[in-house]
Design a protein around this motif. Structure first.
Motif, PDB file in Angstrom:
ATOM      1  N   LEU A  57     -86.786   1.041  29.459  1.00  0.00           N
ATOM      2  CA  LEU A  57     -87.559   2.038  28.709  1.00  0.00           C
ATOM      3  C   LEU A  57     -87.203   3.455  29.137  1.00  0.00           C
ATOM      4  N   VAL A  58     -86.810   3.631  30.396  1.00  0.00           N
ATOM      5  CA  VAL A  58     -86.345   4.937  30.879  1.00  0.00           C
ATOM      6  C   VAL A  58     -85.001   5.273  30.244  1.00  0.00           C
ATOM      7  N   ASN A  59     -84.131   4.276  30.125  1.00  0.00           N
ATOM      8  CA  ASN A  59     -82.780   4.484  29.584  1.00  0.00           C
ATOM      9  C   ASN A  59     -82.774   4.683  28.072  1.00  0.00           C
ATOM     10  N   LEU A  60     -83.735   4.102  27.389  1.00  0.00           N
ATOM     11  CA  LEU A  60     -83.741   4.084  25.923  1.00  0.00           C
ATOM     12  C   LEU A  60     -83.676   5.468  25.264  1.00  0.00           C
ATOM     13  N   PRO A  61     -84.429   6.467  25.731  1.00  0.00           N
ATOM     14  CA  PRO A  61     -84.307   7.786  25.089  1.00  0.00           C
ATOM     15  C   PRO A  61     -82.902   8.388  25.204  1.00  0.00           C
ATOM     16  N   PHE A  62     -82.229   8.147  26.339  1.00  0.00           N
ATOM     17  CA  PHE A  62     -80.873   8.670  26.505  1.00  0.00           C
ATOM     18  C   PHE A  62     -79.888   7.914  25.611  1.00  0.00           C
ATOM     19  N   HIS A  63     -80.155   6.624  25.398  1.00  0.00           N
ATOM     20  CA  HIS A  63     -79.338   5.826  24.485  1.00  0.00           C
ATOM     21  C   HIS A  63     -79.470   6.379  23.062  1.00  0.00           C
ATOM     22  N   GLU A  64     -80.695   6.544  22.619  1.00  0.00           N
ATOM     23  CA  GLU A  64     -80.918   7.019  21.250  1.00  0.00           C
ATOM     24  C   GLU A  64     -80.418   8.453  21.063  1.00  0.00           C
ATOM     25  N   ALA A  65     -80.603   9.300  22.064  1.00  0.00           N
ATOM     26  CA  ALA A  65     -80.088  10.673  21.989  1.00  0.00           C
ATOM     27  C   ALA A  65     -78.564  10.681  21.917  1.00  0.00           C
ATOM     28  N   LEU A  71     -73.843   8.804  30.575  1.00  0.00           N
ATOM     29  CA  LEU A  71     -73.606  10.215  30.868  1.00  0.00           C
ATOM     30  C   LEU A  71     -74.777  10.877  31.586  1.00  0.00           C
ATOM     31  N   MET A  72     -76.013  10.502  31.242  1.00  0.00           N
ATOM     32  CA  MET A  72     -77.168  11.158  31.874  1.00  0.00           C
ATOM     33  C   MET A  72     -77.186  10.928  33.383  1.00  0.00           C
ATOM     34  N   PRO A  73     -77.038   9.684  33.861  1.00  0.00           N
ATOM     35  CA  PRO A  73     -76.988   9.520  35.316  1.00  0.00           C
ATOM     36  C   PRO A  73     -75.764  10.178  35.936  1.00  0.00           C
ATOM     37  N   LEU A  74     -74.633  10.193  35.207  1.00  0.00           N
ATOM     38  CA  LEU A  74     -73.436  10.855  35.733  1.00  0.00           C
ATOM     39  C   LEU A  74     -73.677  12.351  35.902  1.00  0.00           C
ATOM     40  N   VAL A  75     -74.347  12.962  34.944  1.00  0.00           N
ATOM     41  CA  VAL A  75     -74.701  14.379  35.059  1.00  0.00           C
ATOM     42  C   VAL A  75     -75.587  14.592  36.283  1.00  0.00           C
ATOM     43  N   CYS A  76     -76.506  13.675  36.526  1.00  0.00           N
ATOM     44  CA  CYS A  76     -77.376  13.778  37.709  1.00  0.00           C
ATOM     45  C   CYS A  76     -76.574  13.645  39.000  1.00  0.00           C
ATOM     46  N   VAL A  77     -75.625  12.708  39.056  1.00  0.00           N
ATOM     47  CA  VAL A  77     -74.772  12.565  40.245  1.00  0.00           C
ATOM     48  C   VAL A  77     -74.048  13.877  40.504  1.00  0.00           C
ATOM     49  N   ILE A  78     -73.452  14.440  39.461  1.00  0.00           N
ATOM     50  CA  ILE A  78     -72.684  15.682  39.603  1.00  0.00           C
ATOM     51  C   ILE A  78     -73.598  16.823  40.048  1.00  0.00           C
ATOM     52  N   ALA A  79     -74.796  16.900  39.469  1.00  0.00           N
ATOM     53  CA  ALA A  79     -75.733  17.966  39.846  1.00  0.00           C
ATOM     54  C   ALA A  79     -76.152  17.840  41.307  1.00  0.00           C
ATOM     55  N   PHE A  80     -76.451  16.618  41.744  1.00  0.00           N
ATOM     56  CA  PHE A  80     -76.844  16.421  43.144  1.00  0.00           C
ATOM     57  C   PHE A  80     -75.694  16.732  44.099  1.00  0.00           C
ATOM     58  N   VAL A  81     -74.476  16.424  43.684  1.00  0.00           N
ATOM     59  CA  VAL A  81     -73.320  16.684  44.544  1.00  0.00           C
ATOM     60  C   VAL A  81     -72.945  18.162  44.533  1.00  0.00           C
TER      61      VAL A  81
END
Length: 191
Positions: A51-59, A82-92
């Protein structure tokens, strides 16, 4: 890779460290459950994280729609990754929080595992979709369309297993990374 990716990010307050340990334990438990369940069970797809992933899928469908029909179908899965990848990059790159990056990498791994059952279902179309219907009751679903357009429909089970294995591999990597960081933070904390 810079040294700080493996170093604790300064002195960590005991309460914050305890929160990280708790979060790591939850990710370890969920990771074990996700990796140990058969792909066909769709255990990941029935978890609360779906359910957390679903909005990013639909977007992702909307975001990639201008690039044609094929990319619109693929965009849902790309959005999830892509959303978690963007988060990885932002944290790094931005916050220089390697533990946060390890958690985001875990999330990316979980998304690979979340996509795998739908790839596996490309020919049978039995899994329920967003509206509560199955692919059989509509015009298929993303992965039936993607693999059909590529002429790869007969490879659905092999590709699903690849997604599952990439997810498991990334999950193990993220847990090793996060665990190593917590170990180092513990030694800084205990001084």
């Amino acid at each position: 890779m810079t040294v700080w990716l493996a170093q604790p990010d300064g002195a960590v307050a005991p309460l914050a460290f305890g929160g990280r340990v708790l979060l790591f334990g939850i990710l370890l438990w969920y990771g074990w459950k996700f990796a140990s369940m058969p792909l066909e069970s769709n255990y990941v797809g029935e978890s609360v994280l779906h359910l957390v992933n679903l909005p990013f899928h639909e977007a992702g469908h909307l975001l990639f729609m201008p690039f044609g029909r094929f990319m619109m179908f693929l965009g849902g899965s790309l959005g999830q990754l892509l959303m978690p990848l963007v988060c990885v990059i932002a944290f790094v790159a931005k916050t220089r929080d390697p533990f946060g990056a390890s958690v985001a990498l875990w999330w990316m791994a979980e998304n690979f595992m979340d996509i795998a059952p739908y790839v596996n279902d490309a020919r049978t179309l039995d899994l329920p979709l967003l509206g509560g219907v199955t692919g059989k009751e509509t015009d298929g679903h993303d992965w039936e369309n993607i693999l059909g357009m590529l002429g790869w429909l007969r490879y659905d089970h092999h590709l699903a297993q690849l997604f599952q294995n990439v997810g498991i591999g990334l999950m193990v990597l993220s847990l090793l990374w996060g665990g190593a960081l917590l170990w180092r933070q513990y030694h800084v904390l205990s001084r």
